[in-house]
Write an enzyme that holds these catalytic residues in place. Structure first.
Site, PDB file in Angstrom:
ATOM      1  N   GLY A 100      31.124 -43.968  78.663  1.00 18.73           N
ATOM      2  CA  GLY A 100      31.562 -43.940  80.067  1.00 18.73           C
ATOM      3  C   GLY A 100      30.604 -44.638  81.011  1.00 18.73           C
ATOM      4  N   GLY A 102      27.943 -44.691  82.885  1.00 22.08           N
ATOM      5  CA  GLY A 102      26.765 -43.847  83.057  1.00 22.08           C
ATOM      6  C   GLY A 102      25.921 -44.282  84.235  1.00 22.08           C
ATOM      7  N   LYS A 122      26.318 -51.170  90.108  1.00 21.80           N
ATOM      8  CA  LYS A 122      25.606 -50.850  88.876  1.00 21.80           C
ATOM      9  C   LYS A 122      24.203 -50.392  89.253  1.00 21.80           C
ATOM     10  CE  LYS A 122      24.510 -52.708  84.311  1.00 21.80           C
ATOM     11  NZ  LYS A 122      24.802 -53.789  83.365  1.00 21.80           N
ATOM     12  N   ASP A 134      19.315 -41.827  83.697  1.00 19.71           N
ATOM     13  CA  ASP A 134      19.238 -41.531  85.125  1.00 19.71           C
ATOM     14  C   ASP A 134      20.280 -42.234  86.002  1.00 19.71           C
ATOM     15  OD1 ASP A 134      18.346 -44.104  84.934  1.00 19.71           O
ATOM     16  OD2 ASP A 134      16.264 -43.665  85.463  1.00 19.71           O
ATOM     17  N   ARG A 199      37.499 -51.549  79.387  1.00 20.23           N
ATOM     18  CA  ARG A 199      36.908 -52.036  78.133  1.00 20.23           C
ATOM     19  C   ARG A 199      37.739 -51.553  76.951  1.00 20.23           C
ATOM     20  NH1 ARG A 199      31.291 -51.702  79.890  1.00 20.23           N
ATOM     21  NH2 ARG A 199      31.416 -51.629  82.151  1.00 20.23           N
ATOM     22  N   ASP A 269      32.296 -50.880  73.735  1.00 17.91           N
ATOM     23  CA  ASP A 269      32.277 -50.455  75.140  1.00 17.91           C
ATOM     24  C   ASP A 269      31.841 -51.603  76.048  1.00 17.91           C
ATOM     25  OD1 ASP A 269      29.879 -49.738  73.542  1.00 17.91           O
ATOM     26  OD2 ASP A 269      28.986 -49.413  75.507  1.00 17.91           O
ATOM     27  N   ASP A 279      28.812 -56.661  81.192  1.00 16.61           N
ATOM     28  CA  ASP A 279      27.581 -55.930  80.890  1.00 16.61           C
ATOM     29  C   ASP A 279      26.478 -56.833  80.367  1.00 16.61           C
ATOM     30  OD1 ASP A 279      28.746 -53.675  81.807  1.00 16.61           O
ATOM     31  OD2 ASP A 279      28.470 -52.487  80.002  1.00 16.61           O
TER      32      ASP A 279
HETATM   33  P1  AMP Z   1      25.018 -50.503  77.450  1.00 16.36           P
HETATM   34  O1  AMP Z   1      24.830 -50.686  75.975  1.00 16.36           O
HETATM   35  O2  AMP Z   1      23.850 -50.877  78.290  1.00 16.36           O
HETATM   36  O3  AMP Z   1      26.262 -51.162  77.934  1.00 16.36           O
HETATM   37  O4  AMP Z   1      25.173 -48.933  77.723  1.00 16.36           O
HETATM   38  C1  AMP Z   1      25.798 -48.031  76.858  1.00 16.36           C
HETATM   39  C2  AMP Z   1      26.095 -46.746  77.574  1.00 16.36           C
HETATM   40  O5  AMP Z   1      24.903 -46.175  78.112  1.00 16.36           O
HETATM   41  C3  AMP Z   1      27.063 -46.849  78.727  1.00 16.36           C
HETATM   42  O6  AMP Z   1      27.857 -45.709  78.735  1.00 16.36           O
HETATM   43  C4  AMP Z   1      26.155 -46.900  79.928  1.00 16.36           C
HETATM   44  O7  AMP Z   1      26.804 -46.457  81.090  1.00 16.36           O
HETATM   45  C5  AMP Z   1      25.041 -45.957  79.511  1.00 16.36           C
HETATM   46  N1  AMP Z   1      23.767 -46.251  80.193  1.00 16.36           N
HETATM   47  C6  AMP Z   1      22.960 -47.328  80.016  1.00 16.36           C
HETATM   48  N2  AMP Z   1      21.897 -47.253  80.817  1.00 16.36           N
HETATM   49  C7  AMP Z   1      22.018 -46.118  81.538  1.00 16.36           C
HETATM   50  C8  AMP Z   1      21.241 -45.470  82.545  1.00 16.36           C
HETATM   51  N3  AMP Z   1      20.101 -45.989  82.991  1.00 16.36           N
HETATM   52  N4  AMP Z   1      21.706 -44.298  83.034  1.00 16.36           N
HETATM   53  C9  AMP Z   1      22.846 -43.766  82.605  1.00 16.36           C
HETATM   54  N5  AMP Z   1      23.609 -44.307  81.668  1.00 16.36           N
HETATM   55  C10 AMP Z   1      23.214 -45.470  81.131  1.00 16.36           C
HETATM   56 MG    MG Z   2      27.787 -51.232  78.631  1.00 16.30          MG
END
Ligand code: AMP
Ligand code: MG
Length: 520
Positions: A100, A102, A122, A134, A199, A269, A279
């Site tokens: 989700g 995040g 973002k 965070d 996605r 994702d 992303d």
């Molecule tokens: P990514 O591989 O960077 O696309 O992230 C994978 C998952 O981790 C996604 O659900 C993002 O929303 C979550 N995510 C990555 N970095 C953070 C962060 N600093 N705080 C919260 N969720 C994160």
């Molecule tokens: Mg991502």
């Protein structure tokens, strides 16, 4: 602020009934309402004028305090209801369950000039999907996303866009290399735009939970708003929908291969349902042409997401999407046929793409072999991909002897080009010359055509790192310089020749230039 606001996503799709901002599994819903975090001292560092216009934001609004407040999350516009989307995903080949948004928060949708935009922040704070993190983003990764997404657009690669880059004024703790060395970094927020941020994972999570009702609602919504040319929802049209996602995904990846872009984290994702590059994390640009290269240190052992594997991963990811859509289609053959087409079309499209890079227009049975031989020689010594293809356009028919000289600026270690390798190059140029003689284009015409597919300027890894180093010292000029440079990546820009150069030696093993982690 005067915007033509829309709210189709939250209005037409089921919401998480809980409105409290706590980590949880969200079932039978596509999103959760959430408010962006209040930032201490937001400051806009850069704005994309083009996207300001695309959203219909006036000059006055662009310069207003309200703009700063809205696009850093401090102010929620009246009649808008920010939310985070629920999705899952396969990460590095394994089902990871619910992920989700995040650290992304959708503010609203805007309709302008017959285009729909979803506006998303973002790095604007925690959501129910933040898991152990965070919800924030740091300046370095925000600069990288901001610059690269706009650069990709101007290269002609399907991508999400960016409106603004801002400092939040808050400090964010990160362990950049996951080696136990935590440090505070400047927090930042990118406001980014896409017709939709959906996605593969948004569909997968519903299928994984066997929530076929919400799955159908989401697919129908997606077709209605983003694939309306396919007609009203039906099994037949779900198949067409999958076929189109498959085609767009392939198209995007062939563009990546053309310009030497390595996404770095092609988890499902991070695969847009619209076939947009999405992303921007530990992505990188090929310097030395190398099918085995990945910028992502988190993936350094298996190199799943290496340059040469991106097309296969696209297919693997589409298999996951096919599985997710299956409950609505209930027939395996049409889905398999589409995946089979992807494989065939990949061969056809990559050949076309490589021929265009070489300035070859007519069909010739031997082109595959010519390209294969080129790739073999390119891999013998470290050869800069961008310099090589751009300079190749200066080749003159009948002048095969000059070939090596024309591309030699692309060799990182000229001494490594031994006599045997030089001979292989000469042989290749002889074949290339013979092949070009079958073409009717004049040298000058071919140069112009090749220069529209072989960029002169790309966002080399060290270039963003220079902008980041400067920005960390409070100097943001280079961000704008690179932003302007990369708006015209195919043009000769006489004042900017310094960016048409090999990666400098200091950047070879520097963190941020050749090594990036997911920490951002
Ligand atoms: P990514 O591989 O960077 O696309 O992230 C994978 C998952 O981790 C996604 O659900 C993002 O929303 C979550 N995510 C990555 N970095 C953070 C962060 N600093 N705080 C919260 N969720 C994160
Ligand atoms: Mg991502």
């Amino acid at each position: 602020m005067n915007l033509n606001l829309k709210n189709t996503f939250a209005k037409e799709l089921p919401a998480d009934p809980i409105e409290e901002n706590s980590r949880r599994q969200v079932k039978e819903a596509c999103f959760s309402y959430v408010s962006p975090k209040h930032t201490k001292n937001p400051k806009i560092l850069h704005v994309s004028e083009e996207m300001v216009k695309a959203l219909g934001i006036s000059e006055t609004d662009k310069l207003s305090e309200e703009f700063v407040e809205v696009f850093t999350g401090n102010k929620v516009l009246e009649n808008t209801t920010p939310y985070a989307m629920c999705y899952g995903g396969h990460q590095f080949g394994n089902w990871a369950g619910q992920l989700g948004d995040g650290r992304a928060i959708n503010l609203f949708e805007v309709q302008h000039n017959e285009k729909q935009w979803q506006v998303q922040l973002k790095g604007a704070g925690e959501t129910p999907y933040s898991r152990t993190a965070d919800g924030l983003a740091v300046l370095r990764s925000s600069i990288r996303e901001y610059l690269c997404s706009e650069a990709m657009f101007h290269l002609g690669v399907p991508t999400t866009r960016a409106l603004s880059l801002a400092l939040s004024g808050d400090d964010v703790m990160r362990d950049m290399l996951y080696d136990g060395n935590q440090a505070y970094e400047k927090g930042a927020i990118v406001s980014r735009l896409a017709p939709s941020f959906l996605r593969f994972g948004n569909f997968e999570i519903l299928a994984a939970r066997q929530d076929h009702k919400t799955l159908k609602t989401l697919v129908d919504y997606t077709i209605k708003h983003h694939f309306s040319h396919l007609g009203t929802p039906s099994k037949e049209n779900y198949i067409k929908f999958f076929a189109e996602v498959s085609k767009r995904t392939l198209d995007m990846i062939v563009h990546w291969q053309r310009v030497g872009f390595v996404h770095g984290v092609m988890n499902t994702d991070n695969m847009s349902i619209l076939g947009l590059t999405i992303d921007y994390g530990p992505y990188g640009w090929l310097e030395g042409f190398d099918f085995g290269w990945t910028p992502n240190t988190t993936d350094s052992q298996h190199k799943r997401y290496r340059f040469g594997n991106q097309p296969n991963i696209g297919l693997w990811n589409l298999y996951q999407l096919a599985n997710a859509l299956y409950p609505l289609i209930e027939a395996v053959e049409p889905l398999e046929a589409i995946l089979e087409d992807y494989k065939n079309n990949f061969e056809i499209e990559s050949l076309k793409m490589m021929c265009s890079k070489l300035g070859l227009e007519i069909n010739d049975d031997k082109d595959n072999e010519l390209i294969q031989r080129l790739e073999d020689v390119l891999l013998l010594t470290e050869t800069d991909m961008t310099l090589f293809f751009r300079n190749l356009s200066n080749f003159k028919k009948g002048d095969a002897k000059k070939g090596l000289e024309i591309v030699e600026a692309a060799f990182y270690v000229p001494n490594e080009v031994s006599d045997t390798i030089a001979q292989q190059w000469r042989d290749w140029f002889e074949s290339y010359d013979a092949r070009l003689k079958k073409e009717s284009l004049l040298d000058t015409e071919r140069t112009i055509k090749m220069n529209t597919v072989n960029p002169k300027y790309v966002l080399r890894n060290y270039m963003s790192q220079l902008a980041i180093d400067e920005a960390n010292k409070g100097n943001y000029k280079l961000i704008d310089e690179l932003f302007q440079l990369l708006k015209k990546p195919y043009d000769e820009q006489p004042g900017n020749e310094k960016w048409f150069a090999k990666r400098p030696d200091w950047a070879r093993h520097k963190v941020g230039c050749s090594m990036l982690s997911c920490s951002s």
